[in-house]
Design a protein around this motif. Structure first.
Motif, PDB file in Angstrom:
ATOM      1  N   ALA A 240       0.835  -1.204   0.000  1.00  0.00           N
ATOM      2  CA  ALA A 240       0.000   0.000   0.000  1.00  0.00           C
ATOM      3  C   ALA A 240       0.870   1.255   0.000  1.00  0.00           C
ATOM      4  CB  ALA A 240      -0.923  -0.007   1.214  1.00  0.00           C
ATOM      5  N   GLN A 241       0.511   2.231  -0.838  1.00  0.00           N
ATOM      6  CA  GLN A 241       1.299   3.451  -0.932  1.00  0.00           C
ATOM      7  C   GLN A 241       1.216   4.292   0.334  1.00  0.00           C
ATOM      8  OE1 GLN A 241      -0.022   5.291  -4.730  1.00  0.00           O
ATOM      9  NE2 GLN A 241       2.114   5.052  -5.342  1.00  0.00           N
ATOM     10  N   ASP A 242       0.062   4.231   1.022  1.00  0.00           N
ATOM     11  CA  ASP A 242      -0.122   5.100   2.181  1.00  0.00           C
ATOM     12  C   ASP A 242       0.143   4.372   3.502  1.00  0.00           C
ATOM     13  OD1 ASP A 242      -2.254   3.424   2.205  1.00  0.00           O
ATOM     14  OD2 ASP A 242      -3.787   4.976   2.431  1.00  0.00           O
ATOM     15  N   GLY A 243       0.827   3.259   3.453  1.00  0.00           N
ATOM     16  CA  GLY A 243       1.118   2.527   4.695  1.00  0.00           C
ATOM     17  C   GLY A 243       2.039   1.363   4.427  1.00  0.00           C
ATOM     18  N   GLU A 244       2.165   0.472   5.431  1.00  0.00           N
ATOM     19  CA  GLU A 244       3.092  -0.653   5.309  1.00  0.00           C
ATOM     20  C   GLU A 244       2.381  -1.963   4.995  1.00  0.00           C
ATOM     21  OE1 GLU A 244       3.097  -1.561  10.114  1.00  0.00           O
ATOM     22  OE2 GLU A 244       4.961  -1.123   9.083  1.00  0.00           O
ATOM     23  N   GLN A 245       1.062  -1.933   4.819  1.00  0.00           N
ATOM     24  CA  GLN A 245       0.326  -3.163   4.599  1.00  0.00           C
ATOM     25  C   GLN A 245       0.696  -3.812   3.260  1.00  0.00           C
ATOM     26  OE1 GLN A 245      -1.469  -4.708   6.687  1.00  0.00           O
ATOM     27  NE2 GLN A 245      -1.929  -3.184   8.242  1.00  0.00           N
ATOM     28  N   VAL A 246       0.934  -5.122   3.318  1.00  0.00           N
ATOM     29  CA  VAL A 246       1.098  -5.907   2.100  1.00  0.00           C
ATOM     30  C   VAL A 246      -0.300  -6.250   1.597  1.00  0.00           C
ATOM     31  CG1 VAL A 246       1.922  -8.074   1.121  1.00  0.00           C
ATOM     32  CG2 VAL A 246       3.340  -6.835   2.764  1.00  0.00           C
ATOM     33  N   ILE A 247      -0.612  -5.861   0.373  1.00  0.00           N
ATOM     34  CA  ILE A 247      -1.944  -6.077  -0.182  1.00  0.00           C
ATOM     35  C   ILE A 247      -1.992  -7.385  -0.968  1.00  0.00           C
ATOM     36  CG2 ILE A 247      -3.772  -5.086  -1.601  1.00  0.00           C
ATOM     37  CD1 ILE A 247      -3.066  -3.542   0.991  1.00  0.00           C
ATOM     38  N   ARG A 248      -0.916  -7.699  -1.638  1.00  0.00           N
ATOM     39  CA  ARG A 248      -0.819  -8.984  -2.329  1.00  0.00           C
ATOM     40  C   ARG A 248       0.628  -9.454  -2.312  1.00  0.00           C
ATOM     41  NH1 ARG A 248      -3.316  -9.107  -8.140  1.00  0.00           N
ATOM     42  NH2 ARG A 248      -5.221  -9.259  -6.882  1.00  0.00           N
ATOM     43  N   PHE A 249       0.816 -10.756  -2.211  1.00  0.00           N
ATOM     44  CA  PHE A 249       2.153 -11.358  -2.225  1.00  0.00           C
ATOM     45  C   PHE A 249       2.012 -12.731  -2.856  1.00  0.00           C
ATOM     46  CE2 PHE A 249       5.461 -13.737   0.453  1.00  0.00           C
ATOM     47  CZ  PHE A 249       6.494 -13.442  -0.426  1.00  0.00           C
ATOM     48  N   SER A 250       2.705 -12.948  -3.967  1.00  0.00           N
ATOM     49  CA  SER A 250       2.596 -14.242  -4.640  1.00  0.00           C
ATOM     50  C   SER A 250       3.965 -14.691  -5.107  1.00  0.00           C
ATOM     51  CB  SER A 250       1.636 -14.147  -5.837  1.00  0.00           C
ATOM     52  OG  SER A 250       2.131 -13.232  -6.805  1.00  0.00           O
ATOM     53  N   GLY A 251       4.097 -15.988  -5.276  1.00  0.00           N
ATOM     54  CA  GLY A 251       5.369 -16.492  -5.748  1.00  0.00           C
ATOM     55  C   GLY A 251       5.421 -18.004  -5.796  1.00  0.00           C
ATOM     56  N   GLU A 252       6.558 -18.498  -6.218  1.00  0.00           N
ATOM     57  CA  GLU A 252       6.827 -19.929  -6.220  1.00  0.00           C
ATOM     58  C   GLU A 252       8.298 -20.138  -5.885  1.00  0.00           C
ATOM     59  OE1 GLU A 252       7.639 -20.765 -10.932  1.00  0.00           O
ATOM     60  OE2 GLU A 252       5.564 -20.880 -10.209  1.00  0.00           O
ATOM     61  N   ALA A 253       8.579 -21.248  -5.266  1.00  0.00           N
ATOM     62  CA  ALA A 253       9.947 -21.526  -4.840  1.00  0.00           C
ATOM     63  C   ALA A 253      10.183 -23.022  -4.872  1.00  0.00           C
ATOM     64  CB  ALA A 253      10.183 -20.979  -3.427  1.00  0.00           C
ATOM     65  N   GLU A 254      11.435 -23.403  -4.926  1.00  0.00           N
ATOM     66  CA  GLU A 254      11.770 -24.815  -4.842  1.00  0.00           C
ATOM     67  C   GLU A 254      13.080 -24.985  -4.087  1.00  0.00           C
ATOM     68  OE1 GLU A 254      13.585 -26.567  -8.679  1.00  0.00           O
ATOM     69  OE2 GLU A 254      12.076 -25.129  -9.388  1.00  0.00           O
ATOM     70  N   GLY A 255      13.208 -26.130  -3.455  1.00  0.00           N
ATOM     71  CA  GLY A 255      14.401 -26.409  -2.666  1.00  0.00           C
ATOM     72  C   GLY A 255      14.092 -27.409  -1.579  1.00  0.00           C
ATOM     73  N   GLU A 256      14.832 -27.335  -0.484  1.00  0.00           N
ATOM     74  CA  GLU A 256      14.631 -28.246   0.639  1.00  0.00           C
ATOM     75  C   GLU A 256      13.533 -27.702   1.550  1.00  0.00           C
ATOM     76  OE1 GLU A 256      18.304 -28.838   2.622  1.00  0.00           O
ATOM     77  OE2 GLU A 256      19.284 -29.787   0.903  1.00  0.00           O
ATOM     78  N   MET A 257      12.599 -28.598   1.936  1.00  0.00           N
ATOM     79  CA  MET A 257      11.502 -28.187   2.803  1.00  0.00           C
ATOM     80  C   MET A 257      11.209 -29.301   3.787  1.00  0.00           C
ATOM     81  SD  MET A 257       8.789 -26.342   0.226  1.00  0.00           S
ATOM     82  CE  MET A 257       8.636 -27.763  -0.854  1.00  0.00           C
ATOM     83  N   GLU A 258      10.607 -28.928   4.903  1.00  0.00           N
ATOM     84  CA  GLU A 258      10.064 -29.911   5.823  1.00  0.00           C
ATOM     85  C   GLU A 258       8.557 -29.884   5.681  1.00  0.00           C
ATOM     86  OE1 GLU A 258      11.245 -30.142   9.828  1.00  0.00           O
ATOM     87  OE2 GLU A 258      13.377 -29.980   9.417  1.00  0.00           O
ATOM     88  N   ILE A 259       8.017 -30.854   4.976  1.00  0.00           N
ATOM     89  CA  ILE A 259       6.591 -30.893   4.707  1.00  0.00           C
ATOM     90  C   ILE A 259       5.946 -31.863   5.682  1.00  0.00           C
ATOM     91  CG2 ILE A 259       4.821 -31.401   2.993  1.00  0.00           C
ATOM     92  CD1 ILE A 259       6.876 -30.740   0.846  1.00  0.00           C
ATOM     93  N   ALA A 260       5.025 -31.356   6.522  1.00  0.00           N
ATOM     94  CA  ALA A 260       4.342 -32.161   7.532  1.00  0.00           C
ATOM     95  C   ALA A 260       5.337 -32.893   8.419  1.00  0.00           C
ATOM     96  CB  ALA A 260       3.384 -33.152   6.870  1.00  0.00           C
ATOM     97  N   GLY A 261       6.448 -32.223   8.724  1.00  0.00           N
ATOM     98  CA  GLY A 261       7.440 -32.813   9.619  1.00  0.00           C
ATOM     99  C   GLY A 261       8.420 -33.734   8.940  1.00  0.00           C
ATOM    100  N   GLU A 262       8.244 -33.971   7.638  1.00  0.00           N
ATOM    101  CA  GLU A 262       9.143 -34.864   6.908  1.00  0.00           C
ATOM    102  C   GLU A 262      10.078 -34.048   6.031  1.00  0.00           C
ATOM    103  OE1 GLU A 262       7.696 -38.825   5.425  1.00  0.00           O
ATOM    104  OE2 GLU A 262       5.787 -37.749   5.460  1.00  0.00           O
ATOM    105  N   PRO A 263      11.399 -34.179   6.213  1.00  0.00           N
ATOM    106  CA  PRO A 263      12.330 -33.478   5.329  1.00  0.00           C
ATOM    107  C   PRO A 263      12.187 -33.994   3.897  1.00  0.00           C
ATOM    108  CG  PRO A 263      13.434 -34.293   7.299  1.00  0.00           C
ATOM    109  CD  PRO A 263      12.086 -34.932   7.268  1.00  0.00           C
ATOM    110  N   GLY A 264      12.280 -33.087   2.961  1.00  0.00           N
ATOM    111  CA  GLY A 264      12.192 -33.481   1.563  1.00  0.00           C
ATOM    112  C   GLY A 264      12.549 -32.326   0.673  1.00  0.00           C
TER     113      GLY A 264
END
Length: 355
Positions: free
Chosen positions: A211-235
């Motif tokens: 937002a121009q008149d403040g610090e609020q994020v109005i939209r945030f989108s993206g994609e990423a890949e790499g190492e993650m812990e999904i539901a407690g399982e490393p992968g």
């Protein structure tokens, strides 16, 4: 009877503490060493930078409780392989509606992870001032459980915050200026760097609208890949997300859940003293503590319930213990009054046998 119902309440609270936190989506945060940015404390806790040092970045996202009202959606999907080569697929679809001025909130969470954790495909809560309503559409006898707080705030609901998933988001190149998104004039940036608590991203692409008149994020989108812990399982795998903040200060109204209407109507017929504390209710059962003596509370219920059209049909008493039975048509109400756990406290248990 009381013990089993209290256990149900405790269980529901435990489930919601888990389900409504970001941690429940991917399990525990990665144990790998965080980057300096990810390890930075929140702005209010951050120590002043030493001379010649750069100050740690502040988390993005704004403070949602400064808004009069808003709707927030967050959609995320992740897929990958665990260390054994098995498929990992997780989804999250979150809706959060809030009217901070009226202290009313609605949080609904659906997705594969919810079903994995609870056997249900949806978890949903409503908050109206000092009452929190937990919905369980698979529980036909009692689909609505109510919790009380002594103050008007979210004691049992976790409000989603962007920094819980992405502790650091660094703005990069300005792509557009003054573009309207979700009814708000924003600046559109590429994201130069980001951290997530749930893995180490080898590569990503992301954009953010602020937002121009403040610090609020109005939209945030993206994609990423790499190492993650999904539901407690490393992968390893890929993650896609989109965050949207809409209807800012637009008089968001949170509708009362129909599944709770019958219980709310029944509860409204039962008088409760003004000094009642530690209130709990579930399946026609109501319990609270009071600093009034047992005999004062017994007289209170004899007066208030009879004035409300109930008939006192049975009374048992023994010093500081009272068991009062009232009927009204086909309904039967039992009021049990006795010593509380602490000195000077009286405990009241009300059971509506029509449930």
């Amino acid at each position: 009877m009381r013990t089993s119902r209290v256990l149900k309440i405790v269980t529901l609270l435990s489930i919601f503490a888990l389900l409504l936190s970001a941690c429940s989506l991917f399990g525990k945060p990665s144990t790998s060493e965080p980057t300096p940015e990810a390890a930075a404390p929140a702005a209010e806790d951050a120590p002043p930078a030493e001379e010649g040092e750069e100050a740690p970045p502040e988390p993005m996202g704004g403070t949602l409780d400064t808004l009069d009202s808003y709707r927030l959606t967050f959609k995320l999907s992740a897929e990958g392989k665990n260390e054994l080569g098995n498929d990992l697929n997780e989804t999250l679809d979150l809706l959060q509606e809030a009217n901070n001025a009226d202290l009313t909130y609605h949080i609904k969470r659906t997705g594969a992870q919810v079903e994995l954790e609870t056997g249900l495909d949806t978890e949903e809560i409503y908050v109206f001032g000092d009452k929190t309503y937990v919905l369980d559409t698979f529980e036909t006898d009692s689909p609505c459980t109510v919790f009380f707080t002594e103050e008007n705030h979210l004691d049992f609901a976790y409000v989603f915050a962007l920094e819980e998933m992405f502790p650091t988001i660094t703005q990069g190149e300005l792509l557009e200026e003054g573009v309207e998104v979700n009814g708000v004039s924003t600046n559109h940036y590429a994201v130069e760097a980001l951290d997530t608590y749930y893995g180490s991203m080898e590569k990503f692409t992301a954009e953010i609208w602020v937002a121009q008149d403040g610090e609020q994020v109005i939209r945030f989108s993206g994609e990423a890949e790499g190492e993650m812990e999904i539901a407690g399982e490393p992968g390893t795998g890929k993650m896609n997300w989109e965050y949207n903040l809409t209807d800012i200060n637009q008089s968001v109204e949170v509708a009362f859940p129909e599944l709770c209407q019958e219980q709310e109507t029944s509860m409204s017929e039962i008088p409760i003293p003004d000094n009642a504390t530690n209130r709990e209710t579930d399946e026609g059962y109501f319990v609270f503590d009071s600093t009034d003596s047992a005999d004062v509370l017994a007289e209170y219920y004899k007066t208030e319930l009879v004035n409300g059209g109930w008939e006192l049909t049975d009374e048992l008493s023994d010093e500081s213990l009272y068991i009062l039975t009232f009927t009204k048509g086909e309904r039967e109400l039992q009021v049990e009054i006795g010593p509380g756990e602490d000195e000077g406290i009286t405990n009241v248990i009300i059971t509506d046998f029509s449930y």
